[in-house]
Design a protein around this motif. Sequence first.
Motif, mmCIF file in Angstrom:
data_model
loop_
_atom_site.group_PDB
_atom_site.id
_atom_site.type_symbol
_atom_site.label_atom_id
_atom_site.label_comp_id
_atom_site.label_asym_id
_atom_site.label_seq_id
_atom_site.Cartn_x
_atom_site.Cartn_y
_atom_site.Cartn_z
ATOM 1 N N SER A 90 -33.244 7.003 -21.477
ATOM 2 C CA SER A 90 -33.171 7.632 -22.794
ATOM 3 C C SER A 90 -31.734 7.870 -23.244
ATOM 4 C CB SER A 90 -33.940 8.956 -22.794
ATOM 5 O OG SER A 90 -33.427 9.833 -21.809
ATOM 6 N N GLY A 91 -30.798 7.652 -22.354
ATOM 7 C CA GLY A 91 -29.380 7.795 -22.678
ATOM 8 C C GLY A 91 -28.556 7.201 -21.556
ATOM 9 N N ALA A 92 -27.244 7.247 -21.725
ATOM 10 C CA ALA A 92 -26.371 6.668 -20.706
ATOM 11 C C ALA A 92 -25.021 7.363 -20.692
ATOM 12 C CB ALA A 92 -26.179 5.176 -20.952
ATOM 13 N N VAL A 93 -24.327 7.195 -19.579
ATOM 14 C CA VAL A 93 -22.966 7.682 -19.423
ATOM 15 C C VAL A 93 -22.075 6.513 -19.022
ATOM 16 C CG1 VAL A 93 -23.650 10.038 -18.802
ATOM 17 C CG2 VAL A 93 -23.329 8.328 -16.997
ATOM 18 N N SER A 94 -20.785 6.689 -19.221
ATOM 19 C CA SER A 94 -19.811 5.680 -18.811
ATOM 20 C C SER A 94 -18.490 6.378 -18.504
ATOM 21 C CB SER A 94 -19.607 4.642 -19.924
ATOM 22 O OG SER A 94 -18.770 3.603 -19.481
ATOM 23 N N TRP A 95 -17.928 6.075 -17.345
ATOM 24 C CA TRP A 95 -16.625 6.622 -16.944
ATOM 25 C C TRP A 95 -15.536 5.639 -17.346
ATOM 26 C CZ3 TRP A 95 -15.817 11.410 -15.149
ATOM 27 C CH2 TRP A 95 -16.900 12.120 -14.619
ATOM 28 N N LEU A 96 -14.411 6.151 -17.835
ATOM 29 C CA LEU A 96 -13.289 5.298 -18.158
ATOM 30 C C LEU A 96 -11.986 6.019 -17.857
ATOM 31 C CD1 LEU A 96 -12.513 5.473 -21.866
ATOM 32 C CD2 LEU A 96 -14.759 6.176 -21.125
ATOM 33 N N PRO A 97 -10.929 5.256 -17.586
ATOM 34 C CA PRO A 97 -9.635 5.902 -17.328
ATOM 35 C C PRO A 97 -9.232 6.778 -18.512
ATOM 36 C CG PRO A 97 -9.541 3.585 -16.719
ATOM 37 C CD PRO A 97 -10.850 3.800 -17.438
ATOM 38 N N ALA A 98 -8.754 7.971 -18.227
ATOM 39 C CA ALA A 98 -8.382 8.912 -19.284
ATOM 40 C C ALA A 98 -7.323 8.330 -20.217
ATOM 41 C CB ALA A 98 -7.891 10.220 -18.663
ATOM 42 N N HIS A 153 -20.845 9.703 -23.159
ATOM 43 C CA HIS A 153 -22.307 9.594 -23.098
ATOM 44 C C HIS A 153 -22.843 9.173 -24.457
ATOM 45 C CE1 HIS A 153 -23.654 13.204 -25.405
ATOM 46 N NE2 HIS A 153 -22.380 13.464 -25.268
ATOM 47 N N THR A 154 -24.074 8.721 -24.426
ATOM 48 C CA THR A 154 -24.783 8.402 -25.663
ATOM 49 C C THR A 154 -26.282 8.611 -25.420
ATOM 50 O OG1 THR A 154 -25.013 6.798 -27.466
ATOM 51 C CG2 THR A 154 -25.133 5.920 -25.220
ATOM 52 N N TRP A 206 -20.637 6.516 -28.758
ATOM 53 C CA TRP A 206 -20.489 7.270 -27.520
ATOM 54 C C TRP A 206 -19.526 8.427 -27.769
ATOM 55 C CZ3 TRP A 206 -22.265 5.342 -22.523
ATOM 56 C CH2 TRP A 206 -22.998 4.159 -22.617
ATOM 57 N N GLY A 207 -19.681 9.501 -27.004
ATOM 58 C CA GLY A 207 -18.783 10.638 -27.154
ATOM 59 C C GLY A 207 -18.543 11.330 -25.826
ATOM 60 N N PRO A 208 -17.460 12.094 -25.726
ATOM 61 C CA PRO A 208 -17.170 12.799 -24.476
ATOM 62 C C PRO A 208 -18.209 13.870 -24.209
ATOM 63 C CG PRO A 208 -15.644 13.469 -26.199
ATOM 64 C CD PRO A 208 -16.479 12.367 -26.766
ATOM 65 N N ASP A 209 -18.532 14.065 -22.933
ATOM 66 C CA ASP A 209 -19.470 15.136 -22.586
ATOM 67 C C ASP A 209 -18.792 16.241 -21.785
ATOM 68 O OD1 ASP A 209 -19.229 14.088 -20.024
ATOM 69 O OD2 ASP A 209 -21.328 13.511 -19.835
ATOM 70 N N GLY A 227 -29.035 6.317 -17.737
ATOM 71 C CA GLY A 227 -28.436 5.117 -17.180
ATOM 72 C C GLY A 227 -26.925 5.233 -17.164
ATOM 73 N N GLU A 228 -26.314 4.245 -16.571
ATOM 74 C CA GLU A 228 -24.849 4.213 -16.538
ATOM 75 C C GLU A 228 -24.377 2.814 -16.896
ATOM 76 O OE1 GLU A 228 -21.134 5.721 -13.778
ATOM 77 O OE2 GLU A 228 -23.142 5.684 -12.918
ATOM 78 N N LEU A 229 -23.338 2.763 -17.692
ATOM 79 C CA LEU A 229 -22.705 1.514 -18.078
ATOM 80 C C LEU A 229 -21.315 1.528 -17.435
ATOM 81 C CD1 LEU A 229 -23.192 -0.507 -20.960
ATOM 82 C CD2 LEU A 229 -20.894 0.401 -21.055
ATOM 83 N N THR A 230 -21.034 0.555 -16.567
ATOM 84 C CA THR A 230 -19.743 0.525 -15.883
ATOM 85 C C THR A 230 -19.103 -0.854 -16.014
ATOM 86 O OG1 THR A 230 -20.711 -0.129 -13.755
ATOM 87 C CG2 THR A 230 -20.511 2.229 -14.174
ATOM 88 N N ASP A 231 -17.843 -0.886 -15.728
ATOM 89 C CA ASP A 231 -17.096 -2.150 -15.637
ATOM 90 C C ASP A 231 -17.222 -3.027 -16.878
ATOM 91 O OD1 ASP A 231 -16.099 -1.759 -12.953
ATOM 92 O OD2 ASP A 231 -18.163 -2.066 -12.289
ATOM 93 N N LEU A 232 -17.145 -2.443 -18.054
ATOM 94 C CA LEU A 232 -17.121 -3.244 -19.276
ATOM 95 C C LEU A 232 -15.776 -3.969 -19.303
ATOM 96 C CD1 LEU A 232 -18.371 -4.108 -21.962
ATOM 97 C CD2 LEU A 232 -17.460 -2.026 -22.973
#
Length: 187
Positions: free
Chosen positions: A131-139, A178-179, A153-156, A97-102
């Motif tokens: 079973s897991g998720a990713v999330s993009w965020l500004p560096a 990701h997590t 969560w941790g960097p992938d 899954g993906e988690l965006t716009d938190l």
Amino acid sequence: MTAPSADVSARVAWAEDAPAIAAVQVRAWRSSYAGLLPAEVLDGLRPDDIAAAWREALGRPTDARNRVIVALERNLVTGFVVTGPAGDPDCDPVATGELTDLTVDPHKRGAGHGSRLLQAGVDTLVADRFSGAVSWLPAEDDALRAFLTEAGWGPDGAHRTLDLLGDGTTTVKQVRLHTTFVDVTPA
């Protein structure tokens, strides 16, 4: 005697929430991206235009697993998060899954709304059998990175540069976290 009721909560957003979501988004972007995006871009954000897009997305999601969750303080929308299948080509959209716009309204930060949204987002992704998720965020968003890292969560290693205006003048570097969700189902 009645039991006290909670004055803060999180729930799936309704189309009627679109104006409130758009207002929170505009305030949050103007606060969070002031040094990252040109002032004319931020000044040009119009809640009414953004609300129309939210209303459409809420009324006609492209996938049954696309959800918008709002944080509430009584009946006031204080933030939102979007969940759904991961869209990256290296992710399996059935399993990841993906988690965006938190996003939390700048005037409501520090009151637990972000934690509530993150938990509700993860619970929704688990309920949708990811079973897991990713999330993009500004560096450069060290606060969001720390918040997600503290939550497991941790960097992938994935990173990208978004061209926000399509002409190369306004770009944002992003990193992906990701997590993996722990299965707590009894054996």
